[in-house]
Write an enzyme that holds these catalytic residues in place. Structure first.
Site, PDB file in Angstrom:
ATOM      1  N   HIS A 119       0.827  -1.223   0.000  1.00 29.41           N
ATOM      2  CA  HIS A 119       0.000   0.000   0.000  1.00 29.41           C
ATOM      3  C   HIS A 119       0.858   1.270   0.000  1.00 29.41           C
ATOM      4  CE1 HIS A 119      -3.741  -2.348   1.652  1.00 29.41           C
ATOM      5  NE2 HIS A 119      -3.478  -2.607   0.387  1.00 29.41           N
ATOM      6  N   CYS A 149       4.285  19.825  -8.072  1.00 26.48           N
ATOM      7  CA  CYS A 149       5.274  19.265  -8.996  1.00 26.48           C
ATOM      8  C   CYS A 149       5.633  20.329 -10.043  1.00 26.48           C
ATOM      9  CB  CYS A 149       4.636  18.054  -9.652  1.00 26.48           C
ATOM     10  SG  CYS A 149       5.629  17.255 -10.898  1.00 26.48           S
ATOM     11  N   LEU A 219      -5.884  -9.971  16.993  1.00 24.21           N
ATOM     12  CA  LEU A 219      -6.524  -9.722  18.282  1.00 24.21           C
ATOM     13  C   LEU A 219      -8.004 -10.113  18.245  1.00 24.21           C
ATOM     14  CD1 LEU A 219      -5.716  -8.596  21.039  1.00 24.21           C
ATOM     15  CD2 LEU A 219      -6.369  -6.323  20.238  1.00 24.21           C
TER      16      LEU A 219
HETATM   17  C1  BJW Z   1      -4.150  -6.626  16.568  1.00 25.27           C
HETATM   18  C2  BJW Z   1      -3.688  -5.819  17.548  1.00 25.27           C
HETATM   19  C3  BJW Z   1      -2.560  -6.362  18.221  1.00 25.27           C
HETATM   20  C4  BJW Z   1      -5.356  -4.747  16.759  1.00 25.27           C
HETATM   21  N1  BJW Z   1      -2.072  -7.553  17.815  1.00 25.27           N
HETATM   22  N2  BJW Z   1      -3.754  -7.771  16.140  1.00 25.27           N
HETATM   23  C5  BJW Z   1     -12.560  -7.464  -4.248  1.00 25.27           C
HETATM   24  C6  BJW Z   1     -13.772  -7.464  -3.598  1.00 25.27           C
HETATM   25  C7  BJW Z   1     -14.321  -6.285  -3.122  1.00 25.27           C
HETATM   26  C8  BJW Z   1     -13.678  -5.063  -3.268  1.00 25.27           C
HETATM   27  C9  BJW Z   1     -12.471  -5.059  -3.906  1.00 25.27           C
HETATM   28  C10 BJW Z   1     -11.919  -6.240  -4.398  1.00 25.27           C
HETATM   29  N3  BJW Z   1     -10.734  -5.958  -4.955  1.00 25.27           N
HETATM   30  C11 BJW Z   1     -10.503  -4.613  -4.809  1.00 25.27           C
HETATM   31  C12 BJW Z   1     -11.551  -4.047  -4.199  1.00 25.27           C
HETATM   32  C13 BJW Z   1     -11.691  -2.608  -3.849  1.00 25.27           C
HETATM   33  C14 BJW Z   1     -10.885  -2.202  -2.646  1.00 25.27           C
HETATM   34  C15 BJW Z   1     -11.315  -2.997  -1.421  1.00 25.27           C
HETATM   35  O1  BJW Z   1     -10.644  -3.894  -0.951  1.00 25.27           O
HETATM   36  N4  BJW Z   1     -12.434  -2.650  -0.840  1.00 25.27           N
HETATM   37  C16 BJW Z   1     -12.898  -3.334   0.365  1.00 25.27           C
HETATM   38  C17 BJW Z   1     -13.141  -2.318   1.469  1.00 25.27           C
HETATM   39  C18 BJW Z   1     -14.076  -4.197   0.062  1.00 25.27           C
HETATM   40  N5  BJW Z   1      -9.454  -2.374  -2.883  1.00 25.27           N
HETATM   41  C19 BJW Z   1      -8.753  -1.457  -3.534  1.00 25.27           C
HETATM   42  O2  BJW Z   1      -9.285  -0.435  -3.962  1.00 25.27           O
HETATM   43  C20 BJW Z   1      -7.275  -1.725  -3.739  1.00 25.27           C
HETATM   44  N6  BJW Z   1      -6.996  -1.556  -5.111  1.00 25.27           N
HETATM   45  C21 BJW Z   1      -7.264  -2.497  -6.024  1.00 25.27           C
HETATM   46  O3  BJW Z   1      -7.594  -3.622  -5.729  1.00 25.27           O
HETATM   47  O4  BJW Z   1      -7.149  -2.060  -7.318  1.00 25.27           O
HETATM   48  C22 BJW Z   1      -7.828  -2.798  -8.325  1.00 25.27           C
HETATM   49  C23 BJW Z   1      -9.345  -2.612  -8.154  1.00 25.27           C
HETATM   50  C24 BJW Z   1      -9.866  -1.385  -7.813  1.00 25.27           C
HETATM   51  C25 BJW Z   1     -11.251  -1.233  -7.622  1.00 25.27           C
HETATM   52  C26 BJW Z   1     -12.098  -2.333  -7.753  1.00 25.27           C
HETATM   53  C27 BJW Z   1     -11.549  -3.577  -8.085  1.00 25.27           C
HETATM   54  C28 BJW Z   1     -10.154  -3.708  -8.287  1.00 25.27           C
HETATM   55  C29 BJW Z   1      -6.446  -0.705  -2.968  1.00 25.27           C
HETATM   56  C30 BJW Z   1      -6.636  -0.805  -1.495  1.00 25.27           C
HETATM   57  C31 BJW Z   1      -5.817   0.270  -0.783  1.00 25.27           C
HETATM   58  C32 BJW Z   1      -6.164   0.332   0.689  1.00 25.27           C
HETATM   59  N7  BJW Z   1      -5.483   1.392   1.286  1.00 25.27           N
HETATM   60  C33 BJW Z   1      -5.646   1.633   2.739  1.00 25.27           C
HETATM   61  C34 BJW Z   1      -5.508   3.152   3.054  1.00 25.27           C
HETATM   62  C35 BJW Z   1      -4.241   3.791   2.642  1.00 25.27           C
HETATM   63  C36 BJW Z   1      -3.101   3.503   3.598  1.00 25.27           C
HETATM   64  C37 BJW Z   1      -3.003   4.450   4.753  1.00 25.27           C
HETATM   65  O5  BJW Z   1      -3.536   5.560   4.737  1.00 25.27           O
HETATM   66  O6  BJW Z   1      -2.372   4.030   5.704  1.00 25.27           O
HETATM   67  O7  BJW Z   1      -4.701   0.847   3.457  1.00 25.27           O
HETATM   68  S1  BJW Z   1      -7.206   1.127   3.391  1.00 25.27           S
HETATM   69  C38 BJW Z   1      -6.608   0.648   4.954  1.00 25.27           C
HETATM   70  O8  BJW Z   1      -7.005  -0.722   5.138  1.00 25.27           O
HETATM   71  C39 BJW Z   1      -5.056   0.678   4.846  1.00 25.27           C
HETATM   72  C40 BJW Z   1      -4.703  -0.712   5.352  1.00 25.27           C
HETATM   73  O9  BJW Z   1      -3.470  -1.119   4.823  1.00 25.27           O
HETATM   74  C41 BJW Z   1      -5.875  -1.563   4.915  1.00 25.27           C
HETATM   75  C42 BJW Z   1      -6.021  -2.839   5.670  1.00 25.27           C
HETATM   76  O10 BJW Z   1      -6.334  -2.607   7.017  1.00 25.27           O
HETATM   77  P1  BJW Z   1      -5.703  -3.515   8.127  1.00 25.27           P
HETATM   78  O11 BJW Z   1      -4.235  -3.393   8.118  1.00 25.27           O
HETATM   79  O12 BJW Z   1      -6.266  -4.864   8.028  1.00 25.27           O
HETATM   80  O13 BJW Z   1      -6.186  -2.742   9.456  1.00 25.27           O
HETATM   81  P2  BJW Z   1      -7.598  -2.855  10.245  1.00 25.27           P
HETATM   82  O14 BJW Z   1      -7.696  -1.663  11.107  1.00 25.27           O
HETATM   83  O15 BJW Z   1      -8.718  -3.118   9.316  1.00 25.27           O
HETATM   84  O16 BJW Z   1      -7.440  -4.166  11.139  1.00 25.27           O
HETATM   85  C43 BJW Z   1      -6.486  -4.268  12.165  1.00 25.27           C
HETATM   86  C44 BJW Z   1      -6.593  -5.636  12.803  1.00 25.27           C
HETATM   87  O17 BJW Z   1      -5.568  -5.738  13.750  1.00 25.27           O
HETATM   88  C45 BJW Z   1      -7.924  -5.856  13.545  1.00 25.27           C
HETATM   89  O18 BJW Z   1      -8.525  -7.053  13.064  1.00 25.27           O
HETATM   90  C46 BJW Z   1      -7.525  -6.003  15.010  1.00 25.27           C
HETATM   91  O19 BJW Z   1      -8.226  -7.017  15.703  1.00 25.27           O
HETATM   92  C47 BJW Z   1      -6.073  -6.363  14.911  1.00 25.27           C
HETATM   93  N8  BJW Z   1      -5.262  -5.892  16.034  1.00 25.27           N
HETATM   94  N9  BJW Z   1      -4.391  -4.695  17.687  1.00 25.27           N
HETATM   95  C48 BJW Z   1      -2.676  -8.226  16.788  1.00 25.27           C
HETATM   96  N10 BJW Z   1      -1.951  -5.718  19.235  1.00 25.27           N
HETATM   97 ZN    ZN Z   2       3.864  16.206 -12.038  1.00 22.36          ZN
END
Ligand code: BJW
Ligand code: ZN
Length: 248
Positions: A119, A149, A219
């Site tokens: 990401h 830019c 978690l």
């Molecule tokens: C602990 C803990 C401790 C707490 N110990 N655990 C297929 C189906 C449906 C939709 C799509 C699909 N393919 C693509 C899509 C669209 C979309 C998508 O996925 N949408 C869904 C919401 C359904 N995906 C995209 O758009 C991606 N692009 C793509 O696929 O391009 C082609 C395409 C586009 C459009 C349509 C189809 C294809 C790009 C995704 C980019 C996501 N970016 C983000 C934000 C930017 C980064 C930033 O600002 O930091 O990235 S979203 C956000 O979520 C961030 C994270 O990396 C990402 C994942 O979250 P994560 O890391 O899982 O965090 P949490 O908070 O959700 O969970 C934390 C967990 O930790 C919890 O479960 C806790 O229990 C646990 N935890 N403390 C262990 N101590």
């Molecule tokens: Zn540019």
């Protein structure tokens, strides 16, 4: 799926290991996760700060959000889970790959090298329009007048937002590692991720197709928990060193 609390992941001198991490691995470093109470998305529409449309509508709001993230990530330190993953890599060498959804840079600071940041990263900036290469940037706060830019467009964080494609070079590395792992003992371990964002949430199925034994250390119950062979509940700072047999 089995619930296992006191088990060590079987890793020998032939095993290949792919680790996928999410925001939960950095929670014990003091960084907020995205979803759930107190999370970064709590009470605010995701699209406003993490989509190209949100950036076009209000680039200042987006830069304020990412400036705070730079400040917080820069002040945080890697924890025992980041360190255990880096230690495992040092033991396995090329039989190891770390794929992180995190943009905080803590894995690299813990010593991980075979690392794919799918990401993007908080620590690079790029043009929102042209192909000028991204550049290292730790500046914060980024305030008006926002950086532009040479082509005239606003600069933006080099982060993959919703609806944007992942860099094909990063997904290629994941695909290649999966293919190379096929036929060998292969472990897939996901840590601290809710399993809600694609394509990362589907890597467990891909790994299974490539013959992996799959583990989840989280978690709370992840959305895709049912796809894993083993699920270990608890904070990553305790579970990951224990699962890998590495002292934190
Ligand atoms: C602990 C803990 C401790 C707490 N110990 N655990 C297929 C189906 C449906 C939709 C799509 C699909 N393919 C693509 C899509 C669209 C979309 C998508 O996925 N949408 C869904 C919401 C359904 N995906 C995209 O758009 C991606 N692009 C793509 O696929 O391009 C082609 C395409 C586009 C459009 C349509 C189809 C294809 C790009 C995704 C980019 C996501 N970016 C983000 C934000 C930017 C980064 C930033 O600002 O930091 O990235 S979203 C956000 O979520 C961030 C994270 O990396 C990402 C994942 O979250 P994560 O890391 O899982 O965090 P949490 O908070 O959700 O969970 C934390 C967990 O930790 C919890 O479960 C806790 O229990 C646990 N935890 N403390 C262990 N101590
Ligand atoms: Zn540019």
């Amino acid at each position: 799926m089995s619930e296992t609390q006191d088990i060590r992941i079987p890793i020998d001198d032939r095993t290949r290991v792919l680790v996928l991490t999410g925001a939960g691995i950095s929670a014990e470093s003091g960084l907020a996760t995205f979803r759930g109470t107190g999370g970064l998305w709590d009470g605010q529409p995701v699209e406003r700060v993490a989509s190209p449309e949100g950036f076009a509508a209000d680039p200042e709001l987006v830069w304020r959000f990412y400036s705070r993230r730079r400040r917080d990530a820069g002040a945080a330190e890697p924890n025992a889970a980041h360190r255990a993953v880096a230690t495992l890599e040092a033991r396995l060498g090329d039989r190891f790959l770390l794929v992180t959804q995190n943009v905080d840079g803590l894995h690299a600071r813990a010593g991980s090298v075979r690392l794919v940041e799918i990401h993007g990263t908080l620590w690079r900036t790029r043009c929102s329009r042209c192909m000028r290469p991204p550049f290292a940037d730790a500046a914060f706060p980024v305030e008006p007048p926002l950086p532009r830019c040479t082509c005239g467009a606003f600069m933006r964080p080099d982060i993959v937002w919703f609806g944007e494609m992942l860099d094909p070079a990063t997904t290629h590395r994941v695909d290649l590692f999966m293919r190379e792992a096929m036929g060998a003992p292969f472990i897939f371990l996901a840590v601290g991720t809710s399993g809600t964002v694609y394509p990362a949430a589907s890597y467990v199925q891909l790994a299974r197709l490539h013959g992996a034994q799959t583990w989840l250390a989280n978690l709370d119950p992840a959305e895709n928990a049912g796809a894993f062979d083993h699920v270990v509940a608890g904070p990553a700072g305790s579970t990951v060193p224990r699962l890998l047999g590495i002292d934190g």
